[in-house]
Design an enzyme around this catalytic site. Structure first.
Site, PDB file in Angstrom:
ATOM      1  CG  HIS A  85      -0.233   0.123   2.468  1.00 30.23           C
ATOM      2  ND1 HIS A  85       0.085  -0.892   3.345  1.00 30.23           N
ATOM      3  CD2 HIS A  85       0.054   1.311   3.124  1.00 30.23           C
ATOM      4  CE1 HIS A  85       0.628  -0.621   4.255  1.00 30.23           C
ATOM      5  NE2 HIS A  85       0.791   0.664   4.351  1.00 30.23           N
ATOM      6  CB  ALA A  86       1.027   4.457  -1.234  1.00 36.15           C
TER       7      ALA A  86
END
Length: 137
Positions: free
Chosen positions: A54-55
């Site tokens: 994820h970011a």
């Protein structure tokens, strides 16, 4: 503070105090560019497991290998870079807008994460195609 590229990723030296009783690492507010709002840690992660993926849109994080080692694959949408964390006196500062994946955990490894925000699902980008769109805007 808007970090968005691999160039903005930093390894932070965590002060280490050593004497005959062992080592003491200290992380104080002057060391990192954000107020700590959340602390969590990963442990007992199988060596073939994968974490992250994820970011964050707004949240900054500092990752520290308190014990053992693991690899952090970082991606800014154009450049990918891998860093092995294996020393408890080195922290990896991950800016906003960077995709991260953690893998290759050694036996007994512990990953400490200091975060600039409390958990907020809307801050996460969990699909890589959405990440690519986010980076283009």
């Amino acid at each position: 503070m808007s970090y968005t590229t691999i160039k903005n990723i930093k390894i932070i030296d965590i002060p280490k105090h050593t004497d005959e009783r062992g080592n003491l690492g200290v992380i104080e507010k002057e060391l990192i560019p954000f107020a700590i709002k959340r602390v969590y840690y990963l442990y007992d992660v199988p060596s073939d497991a994968y974490r992250g993926g994820h970011a964050h849109k707004e949240q900054l994080e500092l990752l520290v290998a308190l014990s053992g080692s693991f690899n952090v694959i970082l991606d800014d949408g154009e450049v990918k870079h891998s860093i092995t964390l294996k020393k408890p006196n080195k922290g990896l500062l991950i800016p906003t807008g960077i995709w991260r994946e953690l893998e290759d955990f050694s036996s007994g490894s512990v990953c400490l994460v200091l975060a600039s925000g409390v958990f907020d699902e809307s801050d996460y980008i969990r699909d890589y195609k959405d990440f690519e769109l986010f980076k283009r805007t």
